[in-house]
Scaffold this motif. Structure first.
Motif, short mmCIF file in Angstrom:
data_model
loop_
_atom_site.label_atom_id
_atom_site.label_comp_id
_atom_site.label_asym_id
_atom_site.label_seq_id
_atom_site.Cartn_x
_atom_site.Cartn_y
_atom_site.Cartn_z
N ILE B 6 0.87 -1.19 0.00
CA ILE B 6 0.00 0.00 0.00
C ILE B 6 0.90 1.23 0.00
O ILE B 6 1.92 1.26 0.71
N ALA B 7 0.55 2.22 -0.82
CA ALA B 7 1.24 3.50 -0.76
C ALA B 7 0.30 4.49 -0.08
O ALA B 7 -0.90 4.49 -0.36
N ILE B 8 0.84 5.28 0.83
CA ILE B 8 0.02 6.21 1.61
C ILE B 8 0.50 7.64 1.36
O ILE B 8 1.69 7.94 1.52
N ASP B 9 -0.44 8.48 0.92
CA ASP B 9 -0.12 9.90 0.71
C ASP B 9 -0.59 10.66 1.95
O ASP B 9 -1.75 11.06 2.04
N PRO B 130 -8.48 -3.87 -0.05
CA PRO B 130 -8.61 -3.75 1.41
C PRO B 130 -9.58 -2.64 1.82
O PRO B 130 -9.65 -1.59 1.17
N ALA B 131 -10.31 -2.88 2.94
CA ALA B 131 -11.37 -1.96 3.37
C ALA B 131 -10.83 -0.57 3.67
O ALA B 131 -11.48 0.44 3.35
N CYS B 132 -9.62 -0.46 4.23
CA CYS B 132 -9.08 0.86 4.57
C CYS B 132 -8.82 1.69 3.32
O CYS B 132 -8.87 2.91 3.35
N VAL B 133 -8.54 0.98 2.18
CA VAL B 133 -8.24 1.68 0.93
C VAL B 133 -9.53 2.21 0.30
O VAL B 133 -9.61 3.38 -0.08
N VAL B 140 -6.33 8.43 0.38
CA VAL B 140 -4.96 8.49 0.86
C VAL B 140 -4.18 7.25 0.45
O VAL B 140 -3.01 7.32 0.09
N ARG B 141 -4.86 6.10 0.47
CA ARG B 141 -4.15 4.84 0.23
C ARG B 141 -4.32 4.36 -1.21
O ARG B 141 -5.39 4.44 -1.78
N ILE B 142 -3.20 3.81 -1.76
CA ILE B 142 -3.24 3.15 -3.06
C ILE B 142 -2.78 1.72 -2.84
O ILE B 142 -1.68 1.48 -2.33
N GLY B 170 15.84 -1.94 8.43
CA GLY B 170 16.23 -3.14 7.68
C GLY B 170 15.18 -4.22 7.56
O GLY B 170 15.49 -5.35 7.18
N THR B 171 13.91 -3.90 7.85
CA THR B 171 12.89 -4.94 7.77
C THR B 171 12.21 -5.00 6.41
O THR B 171 11.41 -5.87 6.17
N VAL B 172 12.55 -4.07 5.50
CA VAL B 172 12.00 -4.00 4.14
C VAL B 172 10.46 -3.99 4.13
O VAL B 172 9.81 -4.94 3.69
N PRO B 173 9.85 -2.90 4.62
CA PRO B 173 8.39 -2.81 4.67
C PRO B 173 7.77 -2.70 3.27
O PRO B 173 8.43 -2.28 2.31
N LYS B 174 6.47 -3.06 3.16
CA LYS B 174 5.74 -2.93 1.90
C LYS B 174 4.66 -1.85 1.98
O LYS B 174 3.78 -1.80 1.14
N ILE B 175 4.71 -1.00 3.01
CA ILE B 175 3.82 0.16 3.07
C ILE B 175 4.71 1.39 2.85
O ILE B 175 5.70 1.58 3.57
N PHE B 176 4.37 2.18 1.80
CA PHE B 176 5.21 3.33 1.43
C PHE B 176 4.48 4.62 1.76
O PHE B 176 3.26 4.70 1.65
N TYR B 177 5.24 5.64 2.13
CA TYR B 177 4.65 6.90 2.56
C TYR B 177 5.19 8.06 1.73
O TYR B 177 6.40 8.20 1.54
N LYS B 178 4.24 8.89 1.27
CA LYS B 178 4.64 10.19 0.72
C LYS B 178 4.35 11.20 1.83
O LYS B 178 3.21 11.38 2.23
N ARG B 179 5.42 11.79 2.39
CA ARG B 179 5.26 12.72 3.50
C ARG B 179 5.44 14.15 3.00
O ARG B 179 6.07 14.39 1.99
#
Lengths: 294, 180
Positions: B6-9, B130-133, B140-142, B170-179
């Motif tokens: 998920i990418a989060i803006d 996903p429901a949050c998206v 906000v979420r893609i 170093g855990t290599v997350p799959k949720i990305f953030y545009k801050r």
């Protein structure tokens, strides 16, 4: 978002597993290295080692949730050898029977004791290895936790082992004073042990705190919380002064004034060491801070 | 196999907590349980003051510390790269909650097991999102496949340079953030 999932049950376990395995090491050291007058301490150490670790392990089981209500789930707990808990289950299930066998052998309890006496040297050697493994793994258990940078240091198992040996010796000395009143005089022989192991523990604790101050932002935050923050009265009061410095001074006098020290002070010093060991575990758990993520 | 993320803006987030309620509804959670959170951060000083809202949830790390420490192997990564908990083998030791540097796991005291964001994987396998998206009023979420360079999420990450939270862990997350 929860700050810490572990509380007093885990802290009690960390302490009791350390004290129990330390008592085993103290008992073996007395039985193998010291002359006849130390047999009372060896017997006392062997008697207290198993029960302490068993009570600690019960604390761990009480802390489980689904694994407590549905105990068969506990068999899954050796399922992942990359997890320190799986290793802990294996180590504890070997160490606890060995500690009980050793207590039976040294105190000649029933026919099991008579049988175990034949293999007492083997029990001592293998048991000591597993006692060291028990004390060390409790440190590794929290040292590998990514969520709390303060704990991520190879010094953690060293600190836990040092604390295990000093608290184990204290536990063994208290039990020796209870089961055999005459030993109170010979207990002074072991004051030197306290002097040595409390110094080692103090040194490792100092290294751990000082190195944490520069290790990472979060570790520094936790360490400064201990030495000057909200937890500092407990750290300086319970761990450093009452848990290390006072018993150290008492042990020095006990060693110098061989056998003349009042009984209450001898046992009192040991009780302080135990209190310090428990406080150390509690403060390390409670001072852990997760990384700042946003 | 897709590799979902998920990418989060966060610049679009208004802090309405719809995502949290939608998640509770979708996953049939109790009112005191939640798999996602919105934290706020102060930006600037009066008179040019602002509040940044940051939606948080399990990062579904490729190198998941929770999975490494789980003694029973109850925590596993599905073939779509989603970190899940098997409710039948979890003992509730809470080691994973300590291990997670993002502190994104909760303990369900009613069932005695540890729970977390499932990326609505049942819904996704049926072709849903996903429901949050879907519920977010400001989008906000893609959600999408990180391995597909033409997916909306991959293009968003490429265009905005969105980063995971604390990639240095170093855990290599799959949720990305545009801050902001």
């Amino acid at each position: 978002m929860q700050q810490s999932a572990w509380g007093w049950l885990i802290i009690t376990y960390l302490f009791l597993a350390g004290a129990g395995s330390g008592a085993f090491i103290a008992a073996v050291a007395c039985d193998l290295l010291a002359p006849d007058w130390s047999k009372a301490l060896a017997r006392a150490g062997s008697l207290v080692a198993g029960p302490l670790v068993i009570i600690g392990t019960l604390c761990l089981v009480f802390d489980l949730e689904a694994g407590f209500w549905q105990p068969w789930r506990q068999f899954y707990m050796i399922g992942n050898l990359r997890s320190m808990i799986s290793w802990g289950v294996i180590i504890l299930s070997i160490f606890i029977p060995l500690a009980l066998l050793y207590a039976a052998a040294l105190n000649e309890i029933t026919f099991v004791g008579k049988l175990a006496q034949k293999y007492v040297t083997a029990i001592e050697i293998i048991g000591s290895l597993f006692a060291i493994a028990t004390a060390t793994y409790t440190g590794v258990l929290i040292a590998v936790v990514n969520g709390v940078p303060f704990w991520n240091t190879p010094l953690m198992p060293v600190l836990f082992l040092a604390s295990a040996i000093s608290t184990g010796l204290a536990a063994a000395m208290i039990v020796a004073a209870i089961i055999d009143v005459k030993t109170i005089k010979t207990l002074s022989n072991f004051a030197l042990g306290h002097v040595i192991f409390l110094s080692v523990e103090g040194l490792v604790l100092m290294l751990f705190v000082f190195m944490s101050l520069t290790r990472s932002t979060e570790a520094a935050l936790s360490a400064s919380g201990l030495i000057s923050g909200t937890l500092s009265p407990y750290f300086w009061g319970l761990v450093v002064i009452l848990g290390l410095v006072v018993p150290f001074i008492l042990s020095v006098f006990e060693f110098l004034e061989y056998g003349k020290m009042p009984k209450s002070l001898v046992v009192g010093a040991d009780l302080l060491v135990l209190m310090g060991g428990m406080s150390l575990r509690a403060l390390i758990i409670f001072s852990g801070t997760p990384p700042q993520i946003i | 196999m897709p590799r979902y993320g998920i990418a989060i803006d966060s610049t679009k987030c208004i802090g309405c907590h719809s995502c949290r309620v939608a998640c509770q509804n979708q996953n049939e959670l109790h009112f005191d349980e939640t798999f996602n959170w919105i934290k706020s951060k102060d930006r600037g000083q009066y008179p040019s003051y602002g509040k940044e809202f940051i939606p948080l949830q399990c990062n579904h790390c490729e190198n998941a510390p929770c999975q490494r420490v789980c003694p029973t192997g109850a925590t596993y990564t599905s073939k779509e790269g989603v970190v899940l908990v098997n409710p039948k083998t979890c003992v509730g030791c809470k080691y994973c909650m300590e291990a997670c540097p993002y502190k994104m796991r909760i303990i369900d005291h009613r069932r005695g097991i540890v729970e977390k964001c499932r990326l609505c994987i049942e819904l996704v396998r049926e072709g849903g999102t996903p429901a949050c998206v879907t519920t977010c009023p400001t989008q906000v979420r893609i959600f999408g496949d990180l391995d597909d360079p033409n997916s909306a999420i991959s293009r968003f990450i490429a265009q905005t340079g969105a980063q995971p939270l604390r990639p240095d862990l170093g855990t290599v997350p799959k949720i990305f953030y545009k801050r902001s």
